[in-house]
Every structure is written in structure tokens, then in C-alpha cells.
Design a protein around this motif. Structure first.
Motif, mmCIF file in Angstrom:
data_model
loop_
_atom_site.group_PDB
_atom_site.id
_atom_site.type_symbol
_atom_site.label_atom_id
_atom_site.label_comp_id
_atom_site.label_asym_id
_atom_site.label_seq_id
_atom_site.Cartn_x
_atom_site.Cartn_y
_atom_site.Cartn_z
ATOM 1 N N ASN A 487 41.397 39.715 33.341
ATOM 2 C CA ASN A 487 41.404 41.163 33.118
ATOM 3 C C ASN A 487 40.277 41.866 33.868
ATOM 4 N N VAL A 488 39.095 41.247 33.893
ATOM 5 C CA VAL A 488 37.926 41.910 34.473
ATOM 6 C C VAL A 488 37.074 40.899 35.234
ATOM 7 N N VAL A 489 36.515 41.349 36.371
ATOM 8 C CA VAL A 489 35.523 40.571 37.107
ATOM 9 C C VAL A 489 34.317 41.466 37.349
ATOM 10 N N LYS A 490 33.113 40.929 37.129
ATOM 11 C CA LYS A 490 31.894 41.728 37.276
ATOM 12 C C LYS A 490 30.805 40.915 37.985
ATOM 13 N N PHE A 491 30.220 41.499 39.042
ATOM 14 C CA PHE A 491 29.031 40.926 39.647
ATOM 15 C C PHE A 491 27.818 41.227 38.772
ATOM 16 N N ALA A 492 26.794 40.374 38.888
ATOM 17 C CA ALA A 492 25.512 40.674 38.252
ATOM 18 C C ALA A 492 24.895 41.892 38.936
ATOM 19 N N ASN A 493 23.992 42.539 38.261
ATOM 20 C CA ASN A 493 23.381 43.760 38.797
ATOM 21 C C ASN A 493 22.318 43.491 39.852
ATOM 22 N N SER A 495 21.697 39.846 41.178
ATOM 23 C CA SER A 495 21.949 38.604 41.917
ATOM 24 C C SER A 495 23.280 38.726 42.649
ATOM 25 N N PRO A 496 23.265 38.817 43.981
ATOM 26 C CA PRO A 496 24.484 39.143 44.747
ATOM 27 C C PRO A 496 25.557 38.067 44.752
ATOM 28 N N SER A 497 25.241 36.844 44.315
ATOM 29 C CA SER A 497 26.234 35.768 44.332
ATOM 30 C C SER A 497 26.763 35.407 42.946
ATOM 31 N N ILE A 498 26.186 35.966 41.910
ATOM 32 C CA ILE A 498 26.558 35.630 40.531
ATOM 33 C C ILE A 498 27.594 36.628 40.025
ATOM 34 N N PHE A 499 28.673 36.110 39.432
ATOM 35 C CA PHE A 499 29.662 37.007 38.817
ATOM 36 C C PHE A 499 30.280 36.345 37.594
ATOM 37 N N ALA A 500 30.888 37.180 36.747
ATOM 38 C CA ALA A 500 31.520 36.713 35.512
ATOM 39 C C ALA A 500 32.965 37.187 35.478
ATOM 40 N N THR A 501 33.815 36.409 34.828
ATOM 41 C CA THR A 501 35.222 36.769 34.657
ATOM 42 C C THR A 501 35.588 36.682 33.183
ATOM 43 N N SER A 502 36.474 37.557 32.750
ATOM 44 C CA SER A 502 36.986 37.495 31.375
ATOM 45 C C SER A 502 38.507 37.441 31.432
ATOM 46 N N SER A 503 39.091 36.625 30.570
ATOM 47 C CA SER A 503 40.532 36.381 30.623
ATOM 48 C C SER A 503 41.138 36.385 29.234
ATOM 49 N N PHE A 504 42.420 36.654 29.203
ATOM 50 C CA PHE A 504 43.150 36.587 27.943
ATOM 51 C C PHE A 504 43.418 35.148 27.513
ATOM 52 N N SER A 526 36.166 32.932 23.008
ATOM 53 C CA SER A 526 36.406 33.807 21.867
ATOM 54 C C SER A 526 37.639 33.315 21.120
ATOM 55 N N SER A 527 37.829 33.808 19.938
ATOM 56 C CA SER A 527 38.997 33.398 19.164
ATOM 57 C C SER A 527 40.252 34.150 19.596
ATOM 58 N N ARG A 528 40.049 35.245 20.356
ATOM 59 C CA ARG A 528 41.180 36.034 20.855
ATOM 60 C C ARG A 528 40.998 36.266 22.349
ATOM 61 N N GLY A 529 41.986 36.894 22.969
ATOM 62 C CA GLY A 529 41.911 37.166 24.390
ATOM 63 C C GLY A 529 40.791 38.117 24.736
ATOM 64 N N ASN A 530 40.076 37.834 25.835
ATOM 65 C CA ASN A 530 38.961 38.676 26.242
ATOM 66 C C ASN A 530 39.440 39.857 27.086
ATOM 67 N N VAL A 531 38.970 41.022 26.728
ATOM 68 C CA VAL A 531 39.350 42.249 27.415
ATOM 69 C C VAL A 531 38.304 42.643 28.448
ATOM 70 N N MET A 532 37.027 42.383 28.147
ATOM 71 C CA MET A 532 35.947 42.955 28.940
ATOM 72 C C MET A 532 34.748 42.016 28.977
ATOM 73 N N VAL A 533 34.019 42.021 30.120
ATOM 74 C CA VAL A 533 32.717 41.377 30.208
ATOM 75 C C VAL A 533 31.847 42.222 31.120
ATOM 76 N N CYS A 534 30.570 42.303 30.832
ATOM 77 C CA CYS A 534 29.630 43.014 31.700
ATOM 78 C C CYS A 534 28.236 42.433 31.511
ATOM 79 N N PHE A 535 27.371 42.661 32.511
ATOM 80 C CA PHE A 535 25.987 42.227 32.447
ATOM 81 C C PHE A 535 25.122 43.347 31.894
#
Length: 682
Positions: A487-493, A495-504, A526-535
Motif C-alpha cells: 500500500n505504501v512505500v516511504k524513504f527515511a528522512n 538516510s537516502p538508501s533506507i526505506f520501509a514498506t507496508s502491506s496488507f 500486525s494482526s490486520r493489514g497495514n495501511v500506512m508506514v512513515c518515519f
């Protein structure tokens, strides 16, 4: 016409005139008005006016009748749909001289009793099925109101409610539900004399009287009303039981045994606010003068418990500020609009990272609009020209502040330079200031890294694409990063090579481009699908939001759980929850499709405030589609509010928690406007 005059000669009984207006016709009013005008010189001491069913009487005549009775008006009982909006508006704005008012109406969503009700001590709004919030100052002219009942309404927000009720200096009895006592033989209520009534159907709340708080209050009630005025509660209150965690609980049904007799207490006609976690403790701690809540006396031990629970789970003021004047008395809201954007249908938005006045939003029609949200002027407008569908991904570049990436759900990806794009809204423009990238099908999210060299795209697939901004080329597609769509992909604020992903697929994963992301740095679930991730702004934490209010904070270095935000689930699989940081990393804002916007402390998890979004009518529920904290202004945020009702526009609402004007946001007259209280896309 049914007019009953009952003259009681006893020294201890009132001389009462009961007027039942159900069968009154307009022609009956003239003689009745003459009678009422001369009440001051008659033996009649008080007049009760009752409406029990639909009425043919003109609303203006009914008002004239009550005004003519004047100071001898004691009880007014009005049913739904008997009179029109003008009738209710007149009562709300001018007030009444009665002591007891029962008003059951599905016409109003926001309580707005601005007139004078100086003599009123009891107000019953039970079964007002559309009532959701309170107009600012709606209780300012009720200094003597002691008893207030709002069972089976749609009131939900703790903060809005407390803000309004705190303006009632005499309020000692309050109910949003009532506790019904049953035994094995049937249903009964214990009277003040200690005797139980026989089994009966208590489907009507009128059969439940307000409880007597103490002897003084009881005598006041008996002196001012009889059994037919406003039934008070004489039921004995249920005892609290303990749940599996050892905490006392008052929600739902529970059973106790006394003298080998099984007795069961059940909540009846509860308004939604009663299901808010720690509702009772919140109300008791916030309204210290209350003596009774939901026909249950408030004991000293209850107040002590409420103080402890409030301190543990809620923040009264942010940053432990000492003075109430420093913060939220009321919310201030402005819908972003100008003469040029009335036709826009916003779907996503982002604040500018370095210019405090700018914001970009994308629309359902594929337009990209840069706006000065301070003066509400359009800075740049990019029409879709059929090239884009709904804009779901937006991200500003940081080192090149005039540039931004926009992605739509049909896979279109473009980079725009707003300095090369005209501000005028026009149906045609060239490709100046635009770079087109390879498409990413069914896109939902884009994000640029901290050096403005790369950006990532994710969507309804298990893959993530990496793009080079300088060359305009897609460098690589990382496949099967999750078991479900990302659902979402986010780079760190930072560190230019670090990123996180969240999935259902229930997972949030941390990745490092330097390690050719085949295996994640860590995975949290999580116990349910992930909608969002951010740093967090300093990259110390990541904030993960899963369906139905499951919000957790992890250490970004290794994924250790740092904090679970205690937000009650609704048990809805469609309650998509999105959370972001505000005020740096000190607080978070969390919005859900089915509920409020919540503000919580990111260090303790304590709730600071809830902000309500409510539609104008029952068919136009409002939900949070996106939200962001203002990066330049503490306790300022914007919410993209969308409607369930087809054909209505979504709106971006700015909220300033430090302003001096309201605590829930309510839709009225097709616009979002503030309503009082002591107050989602990725």
C-alpha cells in the motif's frame, strides 16, 4: 380539543392546568390564548403543555400559546415531526420559560439552544436520533440545568461533549444510557423505597425516572414536579464488576449474586459515546460536579479511580502545560477554497517541505494543483488532459523545492516544475516543466529519497519500482517484497538508501538499497493489514497503522516495539487507519474511515484530543481519506474529508488546535464548519 384543568384545594398541592395539544386545531387557539393571557390573575399556578403524537396545529400558534403562558409554564413535552424547522429554530434562538423540557426530534444534528432557558432544571433529548454534537455556547443560558439526558442519540466525541457540558454550572445528573436490572423472574427496577416493580417491558425510557442523588435533591425534584412531568430515575444502580484484566467494567451486560439471587444489569439505549474506552472515567474526571452518571451514583472511590485512569490514558494539555489558556479550547477550521477551485475533487495532498505557505493536492480527475493555503490562491494548475486518472501519489523534492513527483492510479508518473507552469486554470498547456517516467501499473504511493536522486513507487502488486530522477529512467523493479500488495512505500528522512514498506499481508518491512533489497533489514507484523508506514522526522522511529485502529511505534534501528497506541477497534474490516507525526515526533495524528481524528502523545501513547467529522444528514457520513500535520505550525493539521454519499465533493479542512473557536468538525449546509467542544491515502 382536550384541555383539562384540575384545581387542587389542598394546601400542599399545586393548581395545575394540563394542555394536551395533539388534537388542537388552529381555530381553538384564540379562546385558549385569552385564557392563558389572564393566568396571572387566576388560581392556576402552573401549566404543563404536552404533545404525544402528530399534531395538526400550526407551529406558530403552538409557540404563541407557550409564550402567552409565560412564567407559569412548567413542563413542555414535544414529540418528533409535530412541527417544522421554523418552530424548532424559534425555540432554540428565543428560549422558553419552562422548568422541564422534553424534546425528541430527528431534525437537528447539532444542538444549538442559544436562547434563554433560565428556569429550566431538566432537559430530556432522548431518542433524538440525529443529534451528533453541540454548537459552541449552546448551554450558556442554562445556569440552573441540573439534569440532562441524551440516551439513544448519535453523540460520540468525549472532548466535544465535555466542552459543552462544562458550561453547565448546576449539572449534577447526566445520562447517555441507563442500566436496567433484571432477575430470573423478569425485568424490574428498584424504587427509592427499596421495593421492586414487577416484570415489565421497559422499551420506553420514559418509564425510567432520574435517580435521587440525595435527600436535598430528592426534595427539590418532588417539589418541582410530579410523576407525569419528567419521570426521574428511582432505580438502584448496578455494582461494578471486574474484567479478565482485573479492571472494573461497566459496558455490556453483567451479573452478580446477592443472597443466592441472580441479578443482571444491562445497558439500554446507549449512545455511541458510551462505547468509547474509559468513557465513564473520562466524564467523571472532566465534570467534577457530577453526582450521578447514567443512573449510577458517583462515589468517592469512583472519582479517585477516574482521576487515575485519566492521568494514565489521556493528556489534559500537551507538553504538560500548566495553563489551559495555552492550548486547545476550541478548533478553528477553514475549507481550502478560492474562486478558481470550486470544481476540484481532491484525492491526495502534501504540505511543501520548505515553504510554509504552499500545499499541493491531486484530484480524482487527474489534476495537480499547487495552492497558497494561507491566502487561498492557486500558484500552479496542471490539468489532466486525459493522461492521468485519480492522483494517489504526491511528493515534493527537498533540494529542488519547485519540483514534485505525481503518480496516478493508471500508472502515470510525472515530475513537474511549478516555476514553469502557469497558475491560470486553462484547458490546454504544453509539456513544459514536465518529465515522464515509465508507468507503474495500479500505483498507490510514491516517495523521494533525502538527496532528491531517487524515488520509489508501489501499488496493487507485490513489487516496488526504483527510479532515477536525473535521468528519468526506471532503474529496477524489486519483485515479491511482500505476500500481498504494497500500500505504501516511504524513504527515511535522512538516510537516502533506507526505506520501509507496508502491506496488507500484515507486515511492515525495512529495506536498504545498499544491500540490494532481497532480504529486509527487519520485519514487524500486525494482526490486520497495514495501511500506512512513515518515519519520524528524526528517523528514530517508524509508525505503522493497520486496519481498525491498530497503531504501533517501532525503533527504526532494529524494529523493536516501542509503543502501542491504545485506540479501541470498531471490529470493522473497512476501518482503514492512517497515522502521521506532528510537532516533530512529539505527537501523532491518526484518522480512520469510520471514526474520529485522534491526537496522541508519541512518547506515552496518551490521548490528547479527538476531532469529529460528521455529515450534514444521515446519508452523508464523512470519513477521513487523508491527513497531515503542518510541518511549520505546532498543533495545526489538514484533513481530506470525503463523503459516503455519491455525488458529493471531498474537501481539505485546515484545523488549528491553538485557535479560539471549536472542537469537532461538522458538515452543515454542504460545507464543513466547526462545531463546539472542549476540545486518511498515504
Amino acid at each position: 380539543m382536550i384541555v383539562q384543568a384540575e384545581f387542587k384545594k389542598s394546601n400542599h398541592e399545586l393548581c395545575i392546568l394540563d394542555i394536551l395539544i395533539d388534537d388542537l386545531k388552529d381555530i381553538d387557539i384564540a379562546p385558549l390564548l385569552d385564557l392563558c393571557i389572564n393566568l396571572d390573575t387566576s388560581e392556576i399556578e402552573v401549566v404543563d403543555v404536552c404533545n404525544e403524537s402528530s399534531c395538526v396545529l400550526n407551529g406558530e400558534y403552538a409557540l404563541s400559546l407557550m409564550r402567552a403562558i409565560n412564567q407559569k409554564l412548567r413542563v413542555v413535552h414535544l414529540q418528533d415531526l409535530s412541527f417544522g424547522k421554523d418552530f424548532l429554530r424559534d425555540i432554540s434562538q428565543r428560549g422558553l420559560t419552562c422548568q422541564v423540557l422534553t424534546l425528541r426530534c430527528s431534525r437537528f444534528r447539532k444542538l444549538n439552544l442559544m436562547g434563554e432557558f433560565m428556569h429550566m432544571h431538566t432537559l430530556n433529548l432522548d431518542f433524538s436520533s440525529s443529534l451528533t454534537c453541540f454548537q459552541e455556547d449552546c448551554f450558556n443560558c442554562m445556569p440552573n440545568l441540573m439534569r440532562l439526558s441524551m440516551c439513544d442519540t448519535r453523540i460520540t466525541n468525549l472532548w466535544t461533549t465535555v466542552a459543552a457540558l462544562s458550561k453547565l454550572p448546576s449539572l449534577i445528573e447526566l445520562r447517555f444510557q441507563y442500566w436496567q436490572y433484571c432477575n430470573d423472574a423478569g425485568t424490574s427496577f428498584i424504587s427509592s423505597s427499596g421495593k421492586t416493580d414487577g416484570p415489565s417491558d421497559f422499551s420506553l425510557l420514559d418509564k425510567l425516572p432520574f435517580i435521587a442523588i440525595n435527600h436535598d435533591v430528592q426534595s427539590m425534584v418532588e417539589d418541582s414536579s410530579d410523576d407525569n412531568v419528567f419521570p426521574g430515575w428511582n432505580s438502584e444502580v448496578p455494582l461494578q464488576n471486574e474484567n479478565e484484566d482485573g479492571e472494573e467494567s461497566l459496558q455490556g451486560d453483567f451479573t452478580e449474586r446477592i443472597a443466592d439471587v441472580s441479578m443482571k444489569y444491562m445497558s439500554r439505549h446507549a449512545s455511541p459515546i458510551c462505547y468509547e474506552k474509559h468513557y465513564r472515567e473520562f466524564m467523571i474526571a472532566s465534570l467534577p460536579n457530577l453526582k450521578n452518571l447514567d443512573n449510577m451514583p458517583i462515589r468517592k472511590i469512583d472519582k479517585e479511580r477516574a482521576t487515575g485512569i485519566f492521568s494514565e490514558y489521556f493528556e489534559y494539555l500537551p507538553y504538560k502545560w500548566k495553563h489551559k489558556e495555552s492550548v486547545v479550547n476550541i478548533l478553528q477550521m477553514r475549507e481550502i477554497k478560492s474562486g478558481h477551485n470550486k470544481g476540484f475533487h481532491p484525492r491526495q495532498f502534501e504540505y511543501h517541505p520548505s515553504d510554509s505557505s504552499l500545499m499541493v493536492f491531486g484530484t480524482l480527475d487527474g489534476e495537480v494543483v499547487v495552492i497558497n493555503h494561507e491566502n487561498e490562491h492557486i500558484v500552479s494548475y496542471i490539468p489532466s488532459l486525459g493522461a492521468m486518472n485519480s492522483v494517489l501519489g504526491l511528493c515534493w523534492l527537498k533540494k529542488y523545492p519547485s519540483k514534485l513527483i505525481a503518480g496516478s492510479d493508471n500508472g502515470s508518473l510525472k515530475l513537474y516544475d511549478i516555476l514553469q507552469i502557469p497558475r491560470k486554470v486553462t484547458g490546454a498547456h504544453g509539456n513544459f516543466g514536465c518529465v515522464t517516467f515509465d508507468e507503474f501499473d495500479q500505483l498507490t504511493s510514491v516517495h523521494v529519497n533525502s538527496t532528491d536522486e531517487l524515488f520509489l513507487a508501489s501499488g496493487y502488486s507485490r513489487n516496488v519500482a526504483l527510479y532515477d530522477i536525473n535521468s528519468g529512467k526506471r532503474l529496477q523493479v524489486f519483485t515479491d517484497m511482500h505476500r500481498g500488495h504494497i500500500n505504501v512505500v516511504k524513504f527515511a528522512n535522512h538516510s537516502p538508501s533506507i526505506f520501509a514498506t507496508s502491506s496488507f499481508d500484515h507486515d511492515v518491512k525495512m529495506w536498504d538499497l545498499r544491500q540490494k533489497p532481497i532480504h529486509p533489514c527487519f520485519t514487524v507484523s500486525s494482526s490486520r493489514g497495514n495501511v500506512m508506514v512513515c518515519f519520524s522526522p528524526d528517523d528514530q522511529y517508524i509508525l505503522a497503522s493497520a486496519v481498525d485502529n491498530e497503531v504501533r511505534q517501532y525503533l527504526a534501528v532494529d524494529g523493536r516495539l516501542h509503543l502501542v497506541f491504545d485506540i479501541a477497534p470498531t471490529e470493522s474490516s473497512q476501518n482503514y487507519t492512517r497515522s502521521y507525526y506532528m510537532n516533530g515526533r512529539d505527537y501523532i495524528i491518526s484518522g480512520s474511515c469510520d471514526e474520529h481524528v485522534r491526537i496522541c502523545c508519541a512518547q506515552t501513547g496518551k490521548r490528547l484530543r479527538d476531532i469529529s467529522l460528521e455529515g450534514r444528514s444521515l446519508g452523508s457520513s464523512v470519513f477521513v481519506q487523508s491527513l497531515r500535520g503542518d510541518p511549520f505550525r505546532d498543533f495545526n493539521l489538514s484533513v481530506l474529508a470525503a463523503y459516503m454519499r455519491p455525488g458529493t465533493k471531498s474537501k481539505i479542512v485546515k484545523i488549528n488546535l491553538l485557535a479560539s473557536s471549536g472542537h469537532g468538525i461538522k458538515d452543515d449546509s454542504n460545507d464543513l464548519r466547526p462545531c463546539p467542544f472542549h476540545s486518511m491515502g498515504a
